[in-house]
Write a protein that holds these residues in place. Structure first.
Motif, PDB file in Angstrom:
ATOM      1  N   ALA A  31     -18.371   7.254 -24.422  1.00  0.00           N
ATOM      2  CA  ALA A  31     -17.749   6.110 -24.373  1.00  0.00           C
ATOM      3  C   ALA A  31     -16.664   5.864 -25.203  1.00  0.00           C
ATOM      4  O   ALA A  31     -16.326   4.704 -25.884  1.00  0.00           O
ATOM      5  CB  ALA A  31     -18.593   4.849 -24.186  1.00  0.00           C
ATOM      6  N   GLY A  32     -15.661   6.817 -25.490  1.00  0.00           N
ATOM      7  CA  GLY A  32     -14.574   6.731 -26.458  1.00  0.00           C
ATOM      8  C   GLY A  32     -13.344   6.084 -25.667  1.00  0.00           C
ATOM      9  O   GLY A  32     -13.477   5.990 -24.472  1.00  0.00           O
ATOM     10  N   THR A  33     -12.274   6.021 -26.386  1.00  0.00           N
ATOM     11  CA  THR A  33     -11.081   5.548 -25.804  1.00  0.00           C
ATOM     12  C   THR A  33     -10.170   6.582 -25.562  1.00  0.00           C
ATOM     13  O   THR A  33     -10.323   7.919 -26.151  1.00  0.00           O
ATOM     14  CB  THR A  33     -10.077   4.693 -26.894  1.00  0.00           C
ATOM     15  N   ALA A  34      -8.957   6.518 -24.846  1.00  0.00           N
ATOM     16  CA  ALA A  34      -8.324   7.734 -24.242  1.00  0.00           C
ATOM     17  C   ALA A  34      -7.387   8.297 -25.704  1.00  0.00           C
ATOM     18  O   ALA A  34      -7.091   9.399 -25.648  1.00  0.00           O
ATOM     19  CB  ALA A  34      -7.178   7.237 -23.508  1.00  0.00           C
ATOM     20  N   ASP A  35      -7.054   7.398 -26.447  1.00  0.00           N
ATOM     21  CA  ASP A  35      -6.416   8.016 -27.721  1.00  0.00           C
ATOM     22  C   ASP A  35      -7.150   8.697 -28.611  1.00  0.00           C
ATOM     23  O   ASP A  35      -6.764   9.834 -29.329  1.00  0.00           O
ATOM     24  CB  ASP A  35      -5.525   6.891 -28.644  1.00  0.00           C
ATOM     25  N   GLU A  36      -8.488   8.565 -28.618  1.00  0.00           N
ATOM     26  CA  GLU A  36      -9.395   9.669 -29.266  1.00  0.00           C
ATOM     27  C   GLU A  36      -9.248  11.109 -28.756  1.00  0.00           C
ATOM     28  O   GLU A  36      -9.479  11.949 -29.578  1.00  0.00           O
ATOM     29  CB  GLU A  36     -10.926   9.107 -29.018  1.00  0.00           C
ATOM     30  N   LEU A  37      -9.135  10.930 -27.499  1.00  0.00           N
ATOM     31  CA  LEU A  37      -8.969  12.435 -26.769  1.00  0.00           C
ATOM     32  C   LEU A  37      -8.018  13.362 -27.547  1.00  0.00           C
ATOM     33  O   LEU A  37      -8.022  14.445 -27.419  1.00  0.00           O
ATOM     34  CB  LEU A  37      -9.000  12.066 -25.136  1.00  0.00           C
ATOM     35  N   LEU A  38      -7.094  12.851 -27.775  1.00  0.00           N
ATOM     36  CA  LEU A  38      -5.566  13.424 -28.372  1.00  0.00           C
ATOM     37  C   LEU A  38      -5.881  13.942 -29.856  1.00  0.00           C
ATOM     38  O   LEU A  38      -5.208  14.596 -30.396  1.00  0.00           O
ATOM     39  CB  LEU A  38      -4.396  12.570 -28.416  1.00  0.00           C
ATOM     40  N   GLU A  39      -6.828  13.264 -30.581  1.00  0.00           N
ATOM     41  CA  GLU A  39      -6.978  13.501 -32.108  1.00  0.00           C
ATOM     42  C   GLU A  39      -7.977  14.731 -31.941  1.00  0.00           C
ATOM     43  O   GLU A  39      -7.951  15.218 -33.164  1.00  0.00           O
ATOM     44  CB  GLU A  39      -7.648  12.458 -32.620  1.00  0.00           C
ATOM     45  N   GLU A  85      -7.973  -4.043 -17.407  1.00  0.00           N
ATOM     46  CA  GLU A  85      -7.359  -5.002 -18.289  1.00  0.00           C
ATOM     47  C   GLU A  85      -6.045  -4.601 -19.001  1.00  0.00           C
ATOM     48  O   GLU A  85      -5.600  -3.343 -19.185  1.00  0.00           O
ATOM     49  CB  GLU A  85      -8.313  -5.263 -19.337  1.00  0.00           C
ATOM     50  N   ASP A  86      -5.091  -5.309 -19.321  1.00  0.00           N
ATOM     51  CA  ASP A  86      -3.879  -5.287 -19.965  1.00  0.00           C
ATOM     52  C   ASP A  86      -4.031  -4.484 -21.305  1.00  0.00           C
ATOM     53  O   ASP A  86      -3.421  -3.581 -21.618  1.00  0.00           O
ATOM     54  CB  ASP A  86      -3.145  -6.492 -20.054  1.00  0.00           C
ATOM     55  N   SER A  87      -5.243  -4.777 -22.002  1.00  0.00           N
ATOM     56  CA  SER A  87      -5.442  -4.234 -23.628  1.00  0.00           C
ATOM     57  C   SER A  87      -5.602  -2.724 -23.157  1.00  0.00           C
ATOM     58  O   SER A  87      -5.270  -1.765 -23.957  1.00  0.00           O
ATOM     59  CB  SER A  87      -6.493  -5.076 -24.127  1.00  0.00           C
ATOM     60  N   MET A  88      -6.483  -2.256 -22.030  1.00  0.00           N
ATOM     61  CA  MET A  88      -6.915  -1.019 -21.724  1.00  0.00           C
ATOM     62  C   MET A  88      -5.600  -0.171 -21.359  1.00  0.00           C
ATOM     63  O   MET A  88      -5.415   0.781 -21.715  1.00  0.00           O
ATOM     64  CB  MET A  88      -8.137  -0.935 -20.725  1.00  0.00           C
ATOM     65  N   GLN A  90      -2.719  -0.908 -22.075  1.00  0.00           N
ATOM     66  CA  GLN A  90      -1.939  -0.426 -23.488  1.00  0.00           C
ATOM     67  C   GLN A  90      -2.004   0.780 -24.218  1.00  0.00           C
ATOM     68  O   GLN A  90      -1.417   1.264 -24.624  1.00  0.00           O
ATOM     69  CB  GLN A  90      -1.646  -1.519 -24.438  1.00  0.00           C
ATOM     70  N   GLU A  91      -3.469   0.708 -24.248  1.00  0.00           N
ATOM     71  CA  GLU A  91      -4.066   1.959 -24.901  1.00  0.00           C
ATOM     72  C   GLU A  91      -3.573   3.156 -24.232  1.00  0.00           C
ATOM     73  O   GLU A  91      -3.430   4.332 -24.751  1.00  0.00           O
ATOM     74  CB  GLU A  91      -5.671   1.816 -25.136  1.00  0.00           C
ATOM     75  N   HIS A  92      -3.870   3.177 -22.879  1.00  0.00           N
ATOM     76  CA  HIS A  92      -3.539   4.436 -22.208  1.00  0.00           C
ATOM     77  C   HIS A  92      -2.073   5.038 -22.322  1.00  0.00           C
ATOM     78  O   HIS A  92      -1.694   5.863 -22.570  1.00  0.00           O
ATOM     79  CB  HIS A  92      -3.947   4.300 -20.753  1.00  0.00           C
ATOM     80  N   LEU A  93      -1.195   3.744 -22.124  1.00  0.00           N
ATOM     81  CA  LEU A  93       0.305   4.116 -22.202  1.00  0.00           C
ATOM     82  C   LEU A  93       0.870   4.471 -23.867  1.00  0.00           C
ATOM     83  O   LEU A  93       1.349   5.313 -23.882  1.00  0.00           O
ATOM     84  CB  LEU A  93       1.086   2.656 -22.182  1.00  0.00           C
ATOM     85  N   LYS A  94      -0.102   3.767 -24.755  1.00  0.00           N
ATOM     86  CA  LYS A  94       0.042   4.537 -26.146  1.00  0.00           C
ATOM     87  C   LYS A  94      -0.311   5.994 -26.332  1.00  0.00           C
ATOM     88  O   LYS A  94       0.399   6.827 -26.735  1.00  0.00           O
ATOM     89  CB  LYS A  94      -0.744   3.616 -27.198  1.00  0.00           C
ATOM     90  N   ALA A  95      -1.358   6.250 -25.618  1.00  0.00           N
ATOM     91  CA  ALA A  95      -1.848   7.571 -25.931  1.00  0.00           C
ATOM     92  C   ALA A  95      -1.230   8.519 -25.075  1.00  0.00           C
ATOM     93  O   ALA A  95      -0.889   9.632 -25.502  1.00  0.00           O
ATOM     94  CB  ALA A  95      -3.333   7.747 -25.207  1.00  0.00           C
ATOM     95  N   ILE A  96      -0.563   8.145 -23.800  1.00  0.00           N
ATOM     96  CA  ILE A  96       0.599   8.965 -23.101  1.00  0.00           C
ATOM     97  C   ILE A  96       1.744   9.213 -23.786  1.00  0.00           C
ATOM     98  O   ILE A  96       2.082  10.214 -24.106  1.00  0.00           O
ATOM     99  CB  ILE A  96       0.655   8.415 -21.662  1.00  0.00           C
ATOM    100  N   ARG A  97       2.426   8.091 -24.228  1.00  0.00           N
ATOM    101  CA  ARG A  97       3.647   8.234 -25.212  1.00  0.00           C
ATOM    102  C   ARG A  97       3.721   8.977 -26.306  1.00  0.00           C
ATOM    103  O   ARG A  97       4.537   9.474 -26.655  1.00  0.00           O
ATOM    104  CB  ARG A  97       4.113   6.658 -25.272  1.00  0.00           C
ATOM    105  N   LEU A  98       2.495   8.815 -27.158  1.00  0.00           N
ATOM    106  CA  LEU A  98       2.560   9.457 -28.306  1.00  0.00           C
ATOM    107  C   LEU A  98       1.932  10.767 -28.377  1.00  0.00           C
ATOM    108  O   LEU A  98       1.522  11.294 -29.416  1.00  0.00           O
ATOM    109  CB  LEU A  98       1.594   8.772 -29.357  1.00  0.00           C
TER     110      LEU A  98
END
Length: 149
Positions: A31-39, A85-88, A90-98
């Motif tokens: 149950a991680g977040t999308a930005d963890e996938l890129l790390e 949710e908007d916070s989720m 934002q996390e997805h958009l940050k993971a995509i953009r970075l």
């Protein structure tokens, strides 16, 4: 007896290698977040992850409809975030953009200003490090040449 040991050893080796876990499976099971996938860099058994992003010309975020559209040279790929949710989002958009796997020619359209600011700061840090690294190599080379002559 030697043949049996070889067969049992081969079976053990093959079964040990089949327990690999990709980073996508690990993300879903923990149950991680999308930005963890890129790390994580453990893409055991998967093709080169950069191949997926190689043909992305532009990525567009439509805030009103809450969708992300990837325009590729061979078609369009759409991700819907209507029930998130908007916070989720934002996390997805940050993971995509970075994501560093997108080619430099990829343009990002409609992303929030905060995320674009993070992306430009990240780009400046990477470029300044390489510039300083090159300068230090040239300086060390100059010292070696001066001492030999």
């Amino acid at each position: 007896m030697k043949n049996i040991n070889a067969i049992v050893g081969g079976i053990t080796l093959c079964s040990a290698l089949s327990f690999g876990q990709t980073n996508v499976i690990a993300l879903k099971s923990h149950a991680g977040t999308a930005d963890e996938l890129l790390e994580k860099e453990d893409n055991f058994g998967l093709p080169d992850p950069a191949y997926e992003y190689r043909y992305v010309d532009s990525v567009k975020y439509v805030k009103k409809e809450k969708i992300v559209i990837n325009y590729r040279t061979y078609g369009v790929d759409t991700s819907f975030y209507t029930h998130e949710e908007d916070s989720m989002i934002q996390e997805h958009l940050k993971a995509i953009r970075l994501n560093p796997l997108y080619p430099e020619k990829t343009t990002f359209i409609g992303f929030p200003k905060e995320i674009e600011k993070l992306a430009t700061e990240r780009g400046v840090k990477q470029n300044s490090f390489s510039f300083l690294f090159i300068l230090s190599i040239l300086g060390a080379g100059g010292l070696v040449v001066r001492k030999t002559f």
